[in-house]
Design a protein around this motif. Structure first.
Motif, mmCIF file in Angstrom:
data_model
loop_
_atom_site.group_PDB
_atom_site.id
_atom_site.type_symbol
_atom_site.label_atom_id
_atom_site.label_comp_id
_atom_site.label_asym_id
_atom_site.label_seq_id
_atom_site.Cartn_x
_atom_site.Cartn_y
_atom_site.Cartn_z
ATOM 1 N N GLN A 150 -18.528 -21.275 27.864
ATOM 2 C CA GLN A 150 -17.668 -22.260 28.513
ATOM 3 C C GLN A 150 -17.146 -23.235 27.459
ATOM 4 O O GLN A 150 -17.896 -23.715 26.611
ATOM 5 C CB GLN A 150 -18.448 -23.009 29.589
ATOM 6 N N TYR A 151 -15.839 -23.530 27.512
ATOM 7 C CA TYR A 151 -15.231 -24.357 26.484
ATOM 8 C C TYR A 151 -14.105 -25.209 27.066
ATOM 9 O O TYR A 151 -13.623 -24.967 28.184
ATOM 10 C CB TYR A 151 -14.690 -23.486 25.343
ATOM 11 N N ALA A 152 -13.677 -26.183 26.275
ATOM 12 C CA ALA A 152 -12.513 -27.004 26.615
ATOM 13 C C ALA A 152 -11.762 -27.318 25.321
ATOM 14 O O ALA A 152 -12.361 -27.358 24.241
ATOM 15 C CB ALA A 152 -12.941 -28.298 27.304
ATOM 16 N N VAL A 153 -10.462 -27.524 25.438
ATOM 17 C CA VAL A 153 -9.610 -27.818 24.285
ATOM 18 C C VAL A 153 -8.908 -29.146 24.522
ATOM 19 O O VAL A 153 -8.383 -29.395 25.619
ATOM 20 C CB VAL A 153 -8.554 -26.701 24.072
ATOM 21 N N TYR A 154 -8.886 -30.004 23.501
ATOM 22 C CA TYR A 154 -8.231 -31.302 23.622
ATOM 23 C C TYR A 154 -7.395 -31.594 22.381
ATOM 24 O O TYR A 154 -7.760 -31.221 21.266
ATOM 25 C CB TYR A 154 -9.276 -32.418 23.808
ATOM 26 N N ARG A 155 -6.271 -32.275 22.617
ATOM 27 C CA ARG A 155 -5.387 -32.701 21.532
ATOM 28 C C ARG A 155 -5.707 -34.142 21.131
ATOM 29 O O ARG A 155 -6.281 -34.908 21.912
ATOM 30 C CB ARG A 155 -3.920 -32.616 21.948
ATOM 31 N N TYR A 156 -5.275 -34.501 19.938
ATOM 32 C CA TYR A 156 -5.550 -35.845 19.426
ATOM 33 C C TYR A 156 -4.885 -36.925 20.284
ATOM 34 O O TYR A 156 -5.459 -37.993 20.497
ATOM 35 C CB TYR A 156 -5.077 -35.956 17.979
ATOM 36 N N LYS A 191 -10.564 -35.344 12.014
ATOM 37 C CA LYS A 191 -10.195 -35.576 10.617
ATOM 38 C C LYS A 191 -9.523 -34.343 10.022
ATOM 39 O O LYS A 191 -8.749 -34.438 9.071
ATOM 40 C CB LYS A 191 -11.434 -35.909 9.775
ATOM 41 N N TYR A 192 -9.848 -33.174 10.586
ATOM 42 C CA TYR A 192 -9.410 -31.910 9.997
ATOM 43 C C TYR A 192 -8.346 -31.182 10.812
ATOM 44 O O TYR A 192 -7.779 -30.201 10.346
ATOM 45 C CB TYR A 192 -10.615 -30.977 9.820
ATOM 46 N N ASP A 193 -8.095 -31.643 12.028
ATOM 47 C CA ASP A 193 -7.127 -30.951 12.883
ATOM 48 C C ASP A 193 -6.658 -31.899 13.978
ATOM 49 O O ASP A 193 -7.328 -32.898 14.272
ATOM 50 C CB ASP A 193 -7.794 -29.705 13.502
ATOM 51 N N SER A 194 -5.538 -31.563 14.581
ATOM 52 C CA SER A 194 -5.019 -32.374 15.684
ATOM 53 C C SER A 194 -5.444 -31.807 17.032
ATOM 54 O O SER A 194 -5.012 -32.298 18.077
ATOM 55 C CB SER A 194 -3.488 -32.429 15.610
ATOM 56 N N LYS A 195 -6.295 -30.794 17.003
ATOM 57 C CA LYS A 195 -6.765 -30.152 18.223
ATOM 58 C C LYS A 195 -8.224 -29.765 18.015
ATOM 59 O O LYS A 195 -8.589 -29.278 16.942
ATOM 60 C CB LYS A 195 -5.895 -28.922 18.506
ATOM 61 N N VAL A 196 -9.060 -29.993 19.041
ATOM 62 C CA VAL A 196 -10.474 -29.651 18.917
ATOM 63 C C VAL A 196 -10.889 -28.725 20.050
ATOM 64 O O VAL A 196 -10.299 -28.735 21.140
ATOM 65 C CB VAL A 196 -11.388 -30.893 18.915
ATOM 66 N N VAL A 197 -11.925 -27.930 19.767
ATOM 67 C CA VAL A 197 -12.539 -27.070 20.773
ATOM 68 C C VAL A 197 -13.968 -27.553 20.979
ATOM 69 O O VAL A 197 -14.699 -27.774 20.020
ATOM 70 C CB VAL A 197 -12.547 -25.599 20.312
#
Length: 358
Positions: A148-154, A207-213
């Motif tokens: 199970q996962y979710a994705v969010y933008r900065y 710090k490393y991306d504009s999107k996280v998982v």
């Protein structure tokens, strides 16, 4: 006649040092009777340059470092194209660039425009596999089981911290893992056990991306399998690292000298077969070619979860990918490199038959 082999390494990425280790190992394994080696170093600022002529054996990482004569990316790339890639004879490019600006389709696009064969995945498969968020959507459409996962933008994080945190606590729970969407080598990843650690982990990943998982933790084992080939890929026997780390982070992967490999992994024949089948399925879904490593989680109830696909896995003598092949079919390291070069030449030759005019 020798084939001109252009090796790209370094790069504008936090995985710069990992790339140097990979390049050093590969170049020491190259058969100098078959290939004329042309190393191309890309600095941390993205400047392309060429080191002094390398010795035929015993190449060290320091030998691969070069100092640029140009200050702009465009000028440095132009110089390399004119003085290196324009040389006559059969040529192949070997991109050994981990992470951003190398594993994400950007360099592959340049090589497509230059119409030269290159090892590894193409533009689409490179960008798909590096972006974990998009890859997960593709795997979900294919019905492949994932955690199970979710994705969010900065921008979502900046607009409403509390709402995002509440969603994670409700949908994912603790412990969970926060990852930059487009990065490898476990850089920027955090294991979070509560809200404070989640806030810290999200801030670190951004710090490393504009999107996280953000993913739910699976209690179990991480099983890896190597895949290679173009239209008809094959999968190796699965393997796993034996370790005592709760979180297998960057330091654990690259600094822990006590790590041992178990190849083949001690799992049933049924699960072994299923892992190999799923690995090839995921490889083809992402239009991969050349090589990739596919990672799975296996929990205590023998439930499989596909974790991610790595289009340019670690490739040192101590990396799982080449060792899995040696223990699967006896392919030695230097032989594996040549097979990957052959895949590149074959793929390029086939593309030349495509018609672009009417």
């Amino acid at each position: 006649m020798k084939t001109n082999l252009y090796v790209l390494y370094g790069g504008k990425s936090v995985e710069h040092d990992v790339s140097l280790k990979t390049a050093c190992t590969v170049m020491n394994a190259i058969d100098n009777s078959k290939f004329e080696l042309y190393p191309i170093y890309i600095t941390r600022n993205g400047i392309w340059c060429t080191p002094n002529k390398l010795k035929h054996e015993g190449i060290a990482i320091n030998d691969l470092i070069a100092f640029p004569s140009h200050e702009s990316e465009a000028a440095s790339i132009g110089q390399v194209l004119i003085h290196q890639l324009s040389l006559p004879g059969l040529k192949v490019v070997l991109p050994l660039l981990h992470g951003s600006y190398g594993e994400d389709g950007t360099v592959q696009g340049l090589l497509e425009l230059l119409n030269v064969p290159y090892v590894g995945n193409g533009v689409l498969s490179s960008s798909l596999t590096l972006d974990k968020a998009i890859s997960k959507q593709l795997l979900a459409q294919g019905g492949i089981h994932q955690v199970q996962y979710a994705v969010y933008r900065y921008d979502q994080w900046c607009e409403d911290h509390e709402s995002l945190l509440n969603q994670v606590e409700t949908k994912i729970g603790y412990p969970c893992y926060v990852k930059p969407a487009s990065l490898g080598s476990s850089i920027g990843i955090s294991r979070c056990r509560d809200k404070d650690e989640l806030i810290t982990g999200i801030s670190e990943a951004f710090k490393y991306d504009s999107k996280v998982v953000i993913e739910r933790e699976v209690i179990g084992r991480e099983i890896q399998v190597a895949v290679r080939g173009n239209e008809k890929p094959i999968a190796s026997l699965p393997g796993e690292f034996i370790h005592n780390h709760v979180f297998f982070d960057f330091e654990s992967k690259y600094m822990d000298k006590s790590l041992t490999m178990s190849i083949p992994a001690q799992i049933s024949e049924e699960i072994t077969l299923r892992i190999r089948e799923l690995a090839i399925q995921a490889y083809q879904m992402h239009s991969c070619s050349g090589l990739a490593r596919v990672d799975f989680f296996l929990d205590g109830e023998n439930q499989l979860y596909l974790n991610e696909i790595n289009a340019l896995p670690g490739f040192t003598n101590y990396s799982m990918y080449p060792v899995m092949w040696e223990r699967t079919d006896g392919t030695k390291y230097s032989e594996l490199v040549e097979k990957l070069i052959d895949y590149a030449i074959t793929r390029h030759a086939e593309k030349q038959s495509i018609q672009y005019t009417r």
